[in-house]
Design a protein around this motif. Structure first.
Motif, PDB file in Angstrom:
ATOM      1  N   ILE A 220      34.250  46.650  40.636  1.00  0.00           N
ATOM      2  CA  ILE A 220      34.392  45.976  39.399  1.00  0.00           C
ATOM      3  C   ILE A 220      35.565  46.496  39.244  1.00  0.00           C
ATOM      4  CG2 ILE A 220      34.116  44.621  37.125  1.00  0.00           C
ATOM      5  CD1 ILE A 220      30.986  45.676  37.938  1.00  0.00           C
ATOM      6  N   VAL A 281      35.581  40.977  41.374  1.00  0.00           N
ATOM      7  CA  VAL A 281      34.370  41.773  41.941  1.00  0.00           C
ATOM      8  C   VAL A 281      34.234  42.486  43.884  1.00  0.00           C
ATOM      9  CG1 VAL A 281      32.891  41.288  40.111  1.00  0.00           C
ATOM     10  CG2 VAL A 281      33.476  39.966  42.018  1.00  0.00           C
ATOM     11  N   TYR A 295      26.332  38.460  41.800  1.00  0.00           N
ATOM     12  CA  TYR A 295      28.057  37.993  40.781  1.00  0.00           C
ATOM     13  C   TYR A 295      27.328  36.444  40.602  1.00  0.00           C
ATOM     14  CZ  TYR A 295      31.651  34.652  40.036  1.00  0.00           C
ATOM     15  OH  TYR A 295      32.502  33.830  38.639  1.00  0.00           O
ATOM     16  N   LEU A 338      31.611  38.233  32.444  1.00  0.00           N
ATOM     17  CA  LEU A 338      31.755  37.634  33.892  1.00  0.00           C
ATOM     18  C   LEU A 338      30.241  38.112  33.731  1.00  0.00           C
ATOM     19  CD1 LEU A 338      33.427  38.450  36.843  1.00  0.00           C
ATOM     20  CD2 LEU A 338      30.764  39.626  36.793  1.00  0.00           C
ATOM     21  N   PHE A 340      26.115  38.740  36.407  1.00  0.00           N
ATOM     22  CA  PHE A 340      25.885  38.956  37.085  1.00  0.00           C
ATOM     23  C   PHE A 340      24.249  38.717  36.793  1.00  0.00           C
ATOM     24  CE2 PHE A 340      28.719  42.433  37.087  1.00  0.00           C
ATOM     25  CZ  PHE A 340      29.509  42.846  38.245  1.00  0.00           C
TER      26      PHE A 340
END
Length: 342
Positions: A220, A281, A295, A338, A340
């Motif tokens: 990352i 990423v 992701y 972001l 995940f």
């Protein structure tokens, strides 16, 4: 048979205590964030740094009352992110020292999350650094280090922020996090671009070394890059790609490339939006072959309370100061997030 049962019990117990695996921490997604906090200084002058502006007698008349409000405001932003546990990781730029980080994590808005942090005192002349908060329920640090950005031989300022590299376990998956604040565009975008190129090369060299040892390494890269997703430092040197279909395990994927095409940004300069704040990423986080961490999506995080609504500045980040005057704001940047999938 008894030995096998004991071994199995040990494995199950160990997996249940991994960060993010404990009961009650099984949300379908986990968030990470990055925020340039715009001059998150304390009020104490460091004789080794150029920080007099942010003292009670300095240009900004930065009193203890203003400092405490600034810390509270940043904590309020972080509190609003990512549900009860908040983001597992929050990268930060423009952080002066451990004093402000200690005060920040103790704020009532954040105290119950028990955030910890990684930070190193870097060489920046003003005393601003990058840092990383993390929720120990979701992330466990294995190792951290500063990576020096050498600007020697270049014109103008030749000292900048270090890159913070943290290795840890995020929700049961080993990841490497790089937190950045690359050299500014002072002196002009084109003239200063080589400095950001050098910073990008620091990240790239470290990433290439990791991928050479293990092509499936999960990486990352976050920060205020002072460059947009299409600029050379990111698109060429980091080689971060904007199309998922073209990203292999050892490539970098930049979800902000498509967002930037829409005209959106995280900070405004002369009525134009820049998307300097990004989280990038590795391809292994797209493929998610071990079915642990993959992701999900990316967004510019801008709840209404951090948006300026003053005439002529509608839609901009509600910053801390206008000129030398405190306006009880947050930052001149919007955060980015972001998510995940787990």
């Amino acid at each position: 048979m008894r030995a096998q049962a004991i071994a199995l019990l040990f494995v199950l117990t160990a997996s249940a205590t991994l960060p993010g695996c404990a009961p009650g921490n099984d949300a379908p997604q986990v968030g990470i964030a990055f925020y340039n906090c715009e001059n998150l200084f304390d009020t104490i002058h460091n004789p080794n740094k150029d920080d007099v502006e942010f003292t009670p007698g300095g240009k900004y008349h930065y009193t203890q009352k203003i400092y405490e409000q600034k810390i509270h405001n940043i904590a309020t932003v972080f509190q609003s992110m990512g549900g009860d546990d908040g983001p597992a990781i929050i990268g930060m730029a423009e952080v002066e020292n451990s004093n402000v980080l200690n005060d920040l994590v103790r704020q009532p808005e954040l105290a119950k999350r028990h955030y910890k942090y990684e930070w190193f005192d870097g060489p920046d002349p003003r005393g601003i650094n990058v840092a990383m908060l993390y929720n120990p329920k979701l992330f466990r640090v294995l190792n951290s280090e500063p990576l020096h950005v050498d600007l020697s031989g270049m014109e103008g300022k030749i000292i900048t922020r270090d890159v913070l590299h943290v290795q840890g376990i995020l929700c049961g998956d080993t990841v490497h996090v790089f937190v950045n604040h690359w050299p500014s565009r002072t002196g002009g975008e084109e003239e200063s671009a080589p400095k950001r190129g050098r910073a990008a090369r620091v990240d790239k060299n470290a990433i290439d070394a990791l991928l050479e040892r293990n092509p499936a390494t999960k990486i990352i890269v976050m920060g205020d890059f002072n460059d947009n997703p299409t600029d050379s430092s990111i698109a060429v040197i980091l080689a971060a790609k904007g199309e998922q279909s073209k990203v292999s395990d050892t490539d970098l994927y930049n979800p902000w490339a498509d967002i930037y095409k829409t005209g959106a940004g995280t900070e405004q300069f002369r009525d134009s939006w820049n998307l300097f704040d990004q989280i990038i990423v590795s391809g292994s986080l797209l493929q998610n072959k071990n079915h642990k961490l993959g992701y999900g999506k990316a967004e510019i995080y801008k709840p209404n309370f951090i948006i300026d609504h003053y005439k002529g500045h509608e839609g901009e980040p509600h910053r801390s100061f206008v000129g030398p005057h405190w306006i009880n704001g947050y930052s001149d940047h919007f955060p980015v997030m972001l998510y995940f999938k787990r």
